[in-house]
Scaffold this motif. Structure first.
Motif, short mmCIF file in Angstrom:
data_model
loop_
_atom_site.label_atom_id
_atom_site.label_comp_id
_atom_site.label_asym_id
_atom_site.label_seq_id
_atom_site.Cartn_x
_atom_site.Cartn_y
_atom_site.Cartn_z
N UNK A 1 0.89 -1.84 0.03
CA UNK A 1 0.26 -0.08 -0.07
C UNK A 1 1.43 1.13 0.09
N UNK A 2 1.95 1.07 0.52
CA UNK A 2 2.47 2.56 0.60
C UNK A 2 3.58 2.87 -0.61
N UNK A 3 3.38 1.67 -1.06
CA UNK A 3 4.45 1.47 -2.39
C UNK A 3 3.51 2.35 -3.21
N UNK A 4 2.47 2.06 -3.39
CA UNK A 4 1.17 1.86 -3.73
C UNK A 4 0.61 4.11 -4.26
N UNK A 5 0.88 4.19 -3.42
CA UNK A 5 0.44 5.40 -2.30
C UNK A 5 1.79 6.47 -3.47
N UNK A 6 3.26 6.45 -2.64
CA UNK A 6 4.10 7.03 -3.31
C UNK A 6 4.57 6.71 -4.91
N UNK B 1 1.72 6.79 -7.29
CA UNK B 1 0.62 7.34 -7.29
C UNK B 1 1.05 8.94 -7.30
N UNK B 2 1.75 9.34 -6.12
CA UNK B 2 1.91 10.68 -5.79
C UNK B 2 2.47 11.34 -6.49
N UNK B 3 3.69 10.56 -7.13
CA UNK B 3 4.70 11.07 -7.95
C UNK B 3 4.45 11.00 -9.77
N UNK B 4 3.61 10.23 -9.84
CA UNK B 4 2.48 10.33 -11.33
C UNK B 4 1.74 11.99 -11.04
N UNK B 5 1.08 11.64 -10.22
CA UNK B 5 0.29 13.45 -9.71
C UNK B 5 0.64 14.80 -9.95
N UNK B 6 2.09 14.19 -9.21
CA UNK B 6 3.48 15.25 -8.89
C UNK B 6 3.73 15.24 -10.22
N UNK B 7 3.98 14.76 -10.43
CA UNK B 7 5.12 15.17 -11.87
C UNK B 7 4.43 15.63 -12.95
#
Length: 226
Positions: A32-37, A39-45
Motif C-alpha cells: 500500500x505504501x508503494x502504491x501511494x508513493x 501514485x503521488x509521483x505520477x500526479x505530482x509530475x
C-alpha cells in the motif's frame, strides 16, 4: 500426557498462524505504501507539466518591447513600399505623357473610296497605280530642318508611311529597297512586299515639315525590282 501434547500443538499452531498474519499484514502495508508513493509521483509530475510557466516581469517586459520594435519596423517598411509604388506610378505617368500618342503618330485609315486606280504605271512592271487624296502625313517626333536619313527614327517613320499607304502590317512587310527619290526634294521611294510575296508595291513618299512623311503614290508590281 496426551492432553499436554495436544495443548502444546494447538499453542504452537496459533503462534505460527499469528506470526504468519503479522508477516502478511506487513507485506500488505508495504504494498500500500508503494502504491501511494507511485501514485503521488505520477500526479505530482503531471501537475508540473500542466502548470504554465510563469514569465518573470523582466522577461515579459523584454518580449513586449521586442514586439513593439518589430511592429514599428513593419509599419516603416509598409510606408516605404507605399511611397515607392507612388514614385513608380508617377514615373509611369510621366513616361506616358512624354511618349507621343498613337493618334498623333498615325493618321486615321485612308478613305479607299477616294482612291484613283489606273492600269499600268511608270514601267511595264507596274500592274496598276493608286493615288488617294485622303492620304495624310503620318506624324513625326523629329524637329528642325529635315534631311532624309535612311536609319533610326527617320527610317522607322518612312516605313510607317509605307505601311499606311499599302495596308501591309509592319510584321508582314519586308523592305526590298528604300532610298531617295532624286526627282523630288525631301522625297523617297520604297519597294516592299508581304512575307509570302503575294503583294508587291513601290511606294512614293514625301516629307511635310512638322507633320512627317506622306504617301503620294503606290504602284502594284508584277516583280520585285528597284
Amino acid at each position: 500426557m496426551s492432553n499436554d501434547f495436544n495443548s502444546n500443538s494447538r499453542s504452537g499452531y496459533r503462534a505460527k498462524r499469528k506470526k504468519t498474519n503479522i508477516v502478511l499484514n506487513g507485506l500488505i502495508i508495504v504494498v500500500l505504501l508503494l502504491i501511494i508513493f507511485v501514485a503521488y509521483n505520477i500526479f505530482a509530475s503531471g501537475d508540473d507539466k500542466a502548470a504554465p510557466k510563469k514569465e518573470s516581469p523582466k522577461t515579459a517586459q523584454k518580449d513586449t518591447e521586442h514586439k513593439e520594435v518589430k511592429d514599428k519596423k513593419k509599419d516603416e517598411n509598409a510606408k516605404k513600399d507605399e511611397e515607392t509604388k507612388k514614385d513608380d506610378s508617377s514615373s509611369d505617368d510621366t513616361a506616358a505623357e512624354d511618349q507621343p500618342s498613337e493618334e498623333t503618330t498615325t493618321p486615321e485609315k485612308p478613305d479607299d473610296s477616294q482612291a484613283v486606280v489606273s492600269d499600268g504605271g511608270t514601267s511595264s512592271n507596274v500592274l496598276k497605280t493608286i493615288e488617294n487624296p485622303s492620304w495624310k502625313p503620318v506624324g513625326t517626333s523629329q524637329t528642325g530642318n529635315h534631311t532624309p536619313v535612311y536609319s533610326g527614327t527617320d527610317w522607322d517613320e518612312m516605313l510607317n508611311a509605307i505601311s499606311y499607304a499599302t495596308g501591309l502590317d509592319p510584321s508582314n512587310m519586308t523592305v526590298f529597297w528604300l532610298g531617295s527619290d532624286k526627282s523630288t526634294t525631301n522625297a523617297s521611294i520604297g519597294t516592299v512586299h508581304s512575307k509570302d510575296k503575294t503583294q508587291k508595291y513601290k511606294v512614293y513618299i514625301k516629307w511635310v515639315d512638322g507633320q512627317g512623311w506622306m504617301p503620294t503614290k503606290v504602284e502594284e508590281l508584277a516583280e520585285l525590282q528597284r
